[in-house]
Design an enzyme around this catalytic site. Structure first.
Site, mmCIF file in Angstrom:
data_model
loop_
_atom_site.group_PDB
_atom_site.id
_atom_site.type_symbol
_atom_site.label_atom_id
_atom_site.label_comp_id
_atom_site.label_asym_id
_atom_site.label_seq_id
_atom_site.Cartn_x
_atom_site.Cartn_y
_atom_site.Cartn_z
ATOM 1 N N ASP A 250 0.789 -1.232 0.000
ATOM 2 C CA ASP A 250 0.000 0.000 0.000
ATOM 3 C C ASP A 250 0.820 1.281 0.000
ATOM 4 O O ASP A 250 0.301 2.351 -0.296
ATOM 5 C CB ASP A 250 -0.937 0.018 1.204
ATOM 6 C CG ASP A 250 -2.033 -1.033 1.089
ATOM 7 O OD1 ASP A 250 -2.379 -1.396 -0.050
ATOM 8 O OD2 ASP A 250 -2.533 -1.487 2.138
ATOM 9 N N ASP A 274 0.187 5.630 1.952
ATOM 10 C CA ASP A 274 -0.883 5.144 2.831
ATOM 11 C C ASP A 274 -0.608 5.603 4.255
ATOM 12 O O ASP A 274 -0.743 6.770 4.570
ATOM 13 C CB ASP A 274 -0.995 3.628 2.712
ATOM 14 C CG ASP A 274 -2.275 3.093 3.346
ATOM 15 O OD1 ASP A 274 -3.223 3.872 3.527
ATOM 16 O OD2 ASP A 274 -2.329 1.899 3.666
ATOM 17 N N ASP A 278 1.475 1.207 10.318
ATOM 18 C CA ASP A 278 0.260 0.390 10.382
ATOM 19 C C ASP A 278 0.569 -0.897 11.128
ATOM 20 O O ASP A 278 1.533 -1.601 10.788
ATOM 21 C CB ASP A 278 -0.248 0.050 8.980
ATOM 22 C CG ASP A 278 -1.049 1.191 8.356
ATOM 23 O OD1 ASP A 278 -0.993 2.314 8.897
ATOM 24 O OD2 ASP A 278 -1.709 0.956 7.331
ATOM 25 N N ARG A 330 -5.614 10.146 12.790
ATOM 26 C CA ARG A 330 -5.080 8.823 13.143
ATOM 27 C C ARG A 330 -3.733 8.907 13.870
ATOM 28 O O ARG A 330 -2.715 8.480 13.368
ATOM 29 C CB ARG A 330 -4.939 7.935 11.904
ATOM 30 C CG ARG A 330 -6.254 7.609 11.233
ATOM 31 C CD ARG A 330 -6.081 6.528 10.184
ATOM 32 N NE ARG A 330 -7.362 6.156 9.582
ATOM 33 C CZ ARG A 330 -7.528 5.162 8.718
ATOM 34 N NH1 ARG A 330 -6.476 4.432 8.357
ATOM 35 N NH2 ARG A 330 -8.709 4.895 8.215
#
Length: 452
Positions: A250, A274, A278, A330
């Site tokens: 990604d 992205d 993560d 986020r």
């Protein structure tokens, strides 16, 4: 006259005796703390290395073994260690000794050492939080990266970063010189590796970036990672004996997938396709600390999706980071698991800072939240994908956070009542966050001098 001189001499001896005693006491306190920490780390390392775990992790059971049963207790222990560190630093200062300690428990453990380059592996003793048992390549040899190229992702050249990270044995990977590494495809790491960029200015940029998938014990320290691109749909080597077809990557700076005992520390991350970090698919025992995040939209994702219940065992510590210029949301965005967010500096966001769905537990302590000018974005928290008032049962706690410029944190669940029995002990005061996070990001390290 003789009597006065005798009294003066006696008083001097008494003062000297008291001073020496204080010095020995402070030194013993510090040595005992370090010895205890090293002993615990060594015992944990021996236990882990003697386990029957394979290089790659398979199945829910193995990952469950790495999640602690009482995450509040871990947060409590972290706060205890912070308190011990503060006591020892204070004792040294009272005795007139110089101390480079600033209350950052991780940095105070190693950054004062002028000989850091001779004691590189001591870094592995300094982790904290859920990822504190990430030993990386501490028990292995050094591997020196001498070549910045990434010409062949199936048969990587010796001396390249790709060749280093795919090896089976534990390795502590360092860099001979400054370099910019443009990866053709995602860098697929193997277990028991440390990437240690101290002493060099190393950028992974303008190509693929780092994948930590179905492995354990990784430390990533001191990198500049930025402008990561979407790649994939090719064959990539992941070990000396295995190369396989990879789907689309990604464009995350660091993707942690189904892995455990991972520590991401002192990196500068920005502007990727992205996410910046993560953590997904049942990963657990993770610490993300001392990083500097800038110029990005979706910064940190902790949890795969709402229906992926394996992430209920996810446990992540987010500590001492600076969430800086040009960020939108986020920081992190959480699902299912337990997340300890402590002593971070939030100076910029455009939508929200901390968000989540699927009933995550979020324990926010001693952070500084500076809200943007936009009146509709003053709230630190954001509940996503919720039905009705179900979010009110989620345990989101704020303890002694510093909320400035109109910022506000909406607690819920046990956090709404402020029940101290469910909270770990206080972190460092939020007023110290500026000093604690002042060196977030990749450091400048020179041999013979402390890192700054």
């Amino acid at each position: 006259m003789a009597t006065s001189s005798l009294k003066l001499t006696s008083a001097c001896f008494v003062l000297l005796f008291i001073f020496v005693g204080c010095v020995l006491t402070a030194t013993n306190l510090r040595n005992n703390e370090i010895s205890r920490s090293r002993k615990l780390k060594t015992e944990d390392s021996k236990s882990f290395n003697s386990s029957p775990m394979t290089t790659r992790l398979d199945g829910v059971v193995e990952l469950n073994e790495h999640a602690v049963t009482d995450p509040d207790k871990v947060a409590h222990e972290v706060s205890n260690l912070i308190h011990m560190s503060e006591q020892n630093i204070t004792a040294r200062r009272k005795l007139g000794f110089f101390s480079c300690g600033n209350g950052n428990l991780i940095d105070d453990c190693w950054r004062c050492d002028r000989n850091w380059n001779k004691n590189r592996k001591h870094l592995a003793d300094c982790g904290m939080g859920f990822g504190s048992k990430a030993f990386g390549g501490r028990n292995g040899s050094y591997y020196v990266v001498t070549d910045h190229s990434d010409d062949d992702v199936v048969n990587p050249k010796p001396g390249t970063l790709r060749h280093a990270v795919i090896q089976v044995e534990p390795l502590w990977i360092i860099f001979k010189r400054d370099m910019v590494i443009k990866l053709k495809q995602e860098l697929i790491m193997n277990s028991f590796k440390t990437i240690d960029a101290r002493g060099a200015n190393v950028h992974i940029a303008n190509g693929a970036c780092i994948t930590i998938q179905n492995i354990t014990n990784v430390i990533v320290h001191g990198l500049h990672i930025h402008d990561c691109k979407r790649t994939g749909n090719v064959t990539v080597r992941s070990s000396p004996s295995q190369a396989g077809f990879r789907g689309t990557a990604d464009g995350d700076a660091i993707n942690i997938f189904g892995s455990s005992h991972i520590w991401i520390d002192h990196n500068s991350l920005s502007n990727c396709t992205d996410g910046l970090v993560d953590v997904v698919n049942g990963s657990t025992a993770i610490t993300i600390s001392n990083n500097h995040f800038t110029h990005h939209d979706e910064v940190m994702l902790l949890g795969h999706n709402d229906s992926y219940t394996r992430d209920k065992m996810m446990q992540v510590t987010v500590a001492y980071n600076h969430f800086g210029e040009g960020l939108i949301q986020r920081m992190p965005r959480c699902r299912h698991g337990y997340f300890h967010v402590v002593n971070n500096d939030y100076t910029h966001w455009k939508m929200y800072a901390i968000g989540g769905s699927a009933n995550p537990t979020i324990n926010s302590q001693g952070n500084r939240f500076a809200a943007p000018k936009n009146h509709s974005a003053k709230e630190v928290t954001k509940r996503l994908d919720t039905k009705g008032n179900e979010w009110m049962e989620w345990n989101w706690r704020s303890e002694k956070d510093l909320l400035v410029n109109g910022a506000f944190f909406t607690p819920s669940g046990e956090g709404a009542s402020g029940d101290s029995q469910t909270l770990s002990l206080p972190a460092k005061p939020a007023s110290m966050v500026d000093a604690i996070t002042a060196s977030a990001g990749a450091l400048s390290c020179r041999r013979g001098k402390p890192c700054y």
